[in-house]
Scaffold this motif. Sequence first.
Motif, PDB file in Angstrom:
ATOM      1  N   VAL A  78      -4.625  14.614   5.926  1.00  0.00           N
ATOM      2  CA  VAL A  78      -5.725  13.334   5.448  1.00  0.00           C
ATOM      3  C   VAL A  78      -4.706  12.203   4.860  1.00  0.00           C
ATOM      4  CG1 VAL A  78      -7.715  12.696   3.924  1.00  0.00           C
ATOM      5  CG2 VAL A  78      -7.716  14.967   5.152  1.00  0.00           C
ATOM      6  N   THR A  79      -4.930  11.066   5.456  1.00  0.00           N
ATOM      7  CA  THR A  79      -4.023  10.058   4.740  1.00  0.00           C
ATOM      8  C   THR A  79      -4.951   8.815   4.339  1.00  0.00           C
ATOM      9  OG1 THR A  79      -2.260  10.153   6.700  1.00  0.00           O
ATOM     10  CG2 THR A  79      -2.058   8.154   5.519  1.00  0.00           C
ATOM     11  N   ASP A  80      -4.785   8.659   3.161  1.00  0.00           N
ATOM     12  CA  ASP A  80      -5.574   7.649   2.583  1.00  0.00           C
ATOM     13  C   ASP A  80      -4.612   6.498   1.990  1.00  0.00           C
ATOM     14  OD1 ASP A  80      -7.352   6.202   0.795  1.00  0.00           O
ATOM     15  OD2 ASP A  80      -7.644   7.571  -0.877  1.00  0.00           O
ATOM     16  N   ARG A  81      -5.047   5.345   2.610  1.00  0.00           N
ATOM     17  CA  ARG A  81      -3.993   3.987   2.469  1.00  0.00           C
ATOM     18  C   ARG A  81      -4.585   3.061   1.265  1.00  0.00           C
ATOM     19  NH1 ARG A  81      -4.616   4.717   8.146  1.00  0.00           N
ATOM     20  NH2 ARG A  81      -2.481   5.162   8.989  1.00  0.00           N
ATOM     21  N   GLY A  82      -5.613   3.701   0.627  1.00  0.00           N
ATOM     22  CA  GLY A  82      -6.221   2.757  -0.471  1.00  0.00           C
ATOM     23  C   GLY A  82      -7.463   1.981  -0.274  1.00  0.00           C
ATOM     24  N   TRP A  83      -7.946   1.496  -1.344  1.00  0.00           N
ATOM     25  CA  TRP A  83      -9.380   0.899  -1.298  1.00  0.00           C
ATOM     26  C   TRP A  83      -9.243  -0.506  -0.284  1.00  0.00           C
ATOM     27  CZ3 TRP A  83     -10.454  -3.999  -3.549  1.00  0.00           C
ATOM     28  CH2 TRP A  83      -9.592  -4.516  -4.436  1.00  0.00           C
ATOM     29  N   ILE A  84      -8.265  -1.400  -0.497  1.00  0.00           N
ATOM     30  CA  ILE A  84      -8.009  -2.518   0.082  1.00  0.00           C
ATOM     31  C   ILE A  84      -8.187  -2.224   1.686  1.00  0.00           C
ATOM     32  CG2 ILE A  84      -6.643  -4.404   0.422  1.00  0.00           C
ATOM     33  CD1 ILE A  84      -5.807  -4.511  -2.283  1.00  0.00           C
ATOM     34  N   SER A  85      -7.175  -1.189   2.056  1.00  0.00           N
ATOM     35  CA  SER A  85      -7.254  -0.949   3.572  1.00  0.00           C
ATOM     36  C   SER A  85      -8.759  -0.386   3.926  1.00  0.00           C
ATOM     37  CB  SER A  85      -6.286   0.084   3.821  1.00  0.00           C
ATOM     38  OG  SER A  85      -6.261   0.683   5.077  1.00  0.00           O
ATOM     39  N   TYR A  86      -9.359   0.269   3.026  1.00  0.00           N
ATOM     40  CA  TYR A  86     -10.705   0.867   3.215  1.00  0.00           C
ATOM     41  C   TYR A  86     -11.703  -0.340   3.610  1.00  0.00           C
ATOM     42  CZ  TYR A  86     -15.376   2.677   2.375  1.00  0.00           C
ATOM     43  OH  TYR A  86     -16.592   3.353   2.664  1.00  0.00           O
ATOM     44  N   LEU A  87     -11.576  -1.249   2.634  1.00  0.00           N
ATOM     45  CA  LEU A  87     -12.329  -2.532   2.717  1.00  0.00           C
ATOM     46  C   LEU A  87     -11.912  -3.583   3.983  1.00  0.00           C
ATOM     47  CD1 LEU A  87     -12.726  -3.723  -0.887  1.00  0.00           C
ATOM     48  CD2 LEU A  87     -14.387  -2.284   0.585  1.00  0.00           C
ATOM     49  N   ASN A  88     -10.668  -3.734   4.270  1.00  0.00           N
ATOM     50  CA  ASN A  88     -10.291  -4.426   5.543  1.00  0.00           C
ATOM     51  C   ASN A  88     -10.876  -3.690   6.842  1.00  0.00           C
ATOM     52  OD1 ASN A  88      -8.976  -6.012   3.839  1.00  0.00           O
ATOM     53  ND2 ASN A  88      -6.937  -5.286   4.235  1.00  0.00           N
ATOM     54  N   ASP A  89     -10.964  -2.243   6.936  1.00  0.00           N
ATOM     55  CA  ASP A  89     -11.234  -1.494   7.972  1.00  0.00           C
ATOM     56  C   ASP A  89     -12.746  -1.912   8.071  1.00  0.00           C
ATOM     57  OD1 ASP A  89      -8.812  -0.797   8.733  1.00  0.00           O
ATOM     58  OD2 ASP A  89      -8.947   1.153   7.950  1.00  0.00           O
ATOM     59  N   LEU A  90     -13.599  -1.799   6.876  1.00  0.00           N
ATOM     60  CA  LEU A  90     -15.262  -2.192   7.118  1.00  0.00           C
ATOM     61  C   LEU A  90     -15.047  -3.546   7.837  1.00  0.00           C
ATOM     62  CD1 LEU A  90     -16.552  -0.671   3.803  1.00  0.00           C
ATOM     63  CD2 LEU A  90     -16.199   0.318   6.279  1.00  0.00           C
ATOM     64  N   HIS A  91     -14.198  -4.499   7.312  1.00  0.00           N
ATOM     65  CA  HIS A  91     -14.463  -5.965   8.041  1.00  0.00           C
ATOM     66  C   HIS A  91     -14.262  -5.921   9.379  1.00  0.00           C
ATOM     67  CE1 HIS A  91     -13.729 -10.230   7.572  1.00  0.00           C
ATOM     68  NE2 HIS A  91     -13.061 -10.275   8.684  1.00  0.00           N
ATOM     69  N   LYS A  92     -13.344  -4.993   9.661  1.00  0.00           N
ATOM     70  CA  LYS A  92     -13.087  -5.095  11.284  1.00  0.00           C
ATOM     71  C   LYS A  92     -13.862  -4.001  11.886  1.00  0.00           C
ATOM     72  CE  LYS A  92      -8.767  -3.936  10.242  1.00  0.00           C
ATOM     73  NZ  LYS A  92      -7.318  -3.560  10.642  1.00  0.00           N
ATOM     74  N   GLY A  93     -14.866  -3.222  11.285  1.00  0.00           N
ATOM     75  CA  GLY A  93     -15.672  -2.102  12.046  1.00  0.00           C
ATOM     76  C   GLY A  93     -14.774  -1.319  12.469  1.00  0.00           C
ATOM     77  N   ARG A  94     -13.628  -0.893  11.848  1.00  0.00           N
ATOM     78  CA  ARG A  94     -12.766   0.085  12.631  1.00  0.00           C
ATOM     79  C   ARG A  94     -13.153   1.562  12.140  1.00  0.00           C
ATOM     80  NH1 ARG A  94      -8.436   3.038  10.441  1.00  0.00           N
ATOM     81  NH2 ARG A  94      -7.104   3.674  11.984  1.00  0.00           N
TER      82      ARG A  94
ATOM     83  N   ALA B  45       0.901  -1.084  -0.163  1.00  0.00           N
ATOM     84  CA  ALA B  45       0.022   0.038   0.128  1.00  0.00           C
ATOM     85  C   ALA B  45       0.839   1.187  -0.018  1.00  0.00           C
ATOM     86  CB  ALA B  45      -0.819  -0.052   1.136  1.00  0.00           C
ATOM     87  N   ASN B  46       0.439   2.407  -0.862  1.00  0.00           N
ATOM     88  CA  ASN B  46       1.163   3.389  -0.791  1.00  0.00           C
ATOM     89  C   ASN B  46       0.246   4.655  -0.520  1.00  0.00           C
ATOM     90  OD1 ASN B  46       3.585   2.420  -2.238  1.00  0.00           O
ATOM     91  ND2 ASN B  46       2.358   2.163  -3.987  1.00  0.00           N
ATOM     92  N   PRO B  47       0.573   5.033   0.899  1.00  0.00           N
ATOM     93  CA  PRO B  47      -0.413   6.103   1.415  1.00  0.00           C
ATOM     94  C   PRO B  47      -0.317   7.301   0.825  1.00  0.00           C
ATOM     95  CG  PRO B  47       0.721   4.865   3.437  1.00  0.00           C
ATOM     96  CD  PRO B  47       1.457   4.480   1.977  1.00  0.00           C
TER      97      PRO B  47
END
Length: 217
Positions: free
Chosen positions: A143-159, A61-63
């Motif tokens: 604002v830091t954006d770590r990409g859509w995979i990180s976004y989906l992973n955080d949704l999985h964890k409810g973070r 990932a490239n933030p």
Amino acid sequence: MPSVNPSETKNLPRKKSRKWRNWWVKQLHTWHWISAAISLAAMLFFAVTGITLNHAASISANPVVRDTSGQLSPALLATLTAKSDDAPLPAPIAAAVRGAVGLDASGKPGEWSDSEVYVALPRPGGDAWVSIDRASGKITSEVTDRGWISYLNDLHKGRNSGSAWFWFIDVFAAACILFTVTGLFLLQVHARHRPSTWPVVLAGIALPVVLALLFIH
């Protein structure tokens, strides 16, 4: 007076029992497909993100970091006071921050010191924060954006995903429980015609238990 056939009287409880059983099987099938329909998309989502989470270390990932700044007016700066150490920004100041740097800090707890007010704004797939200099009124944000995979992973964890997603996970989990329980009863209904049913179920239970006992320390 019509005569009653003894065999019909004898078979009456059996017919009632069969009718009752058929009604329950029909209910199980109904609730099984309803819970499957409700949880289908979310189950696929959580299964896929389970794989991406399991391989998070190997997915690069490239933030992307974006810095923005702004300025509070002297009139608003004079109102920058807190009633407690974790008090949120006053509503007019939160609105000014949103207009200056595009971040919504309203209602979020702030960290108040003599020199600044710092508001953390974590989000799925990234991070953000806002700082206001209490002497000059300068607004600084990142604002830091770590990409859509990180976004989906955080949704999985409810973070940091908010109350709506929190309740969605609860509803989805309840649908999965209903799907599993009705599936278990349907397995019991059809097990007599499928001899491998219970050995397969027991294998599915035993496998994670054995792995946890032998390989997780």
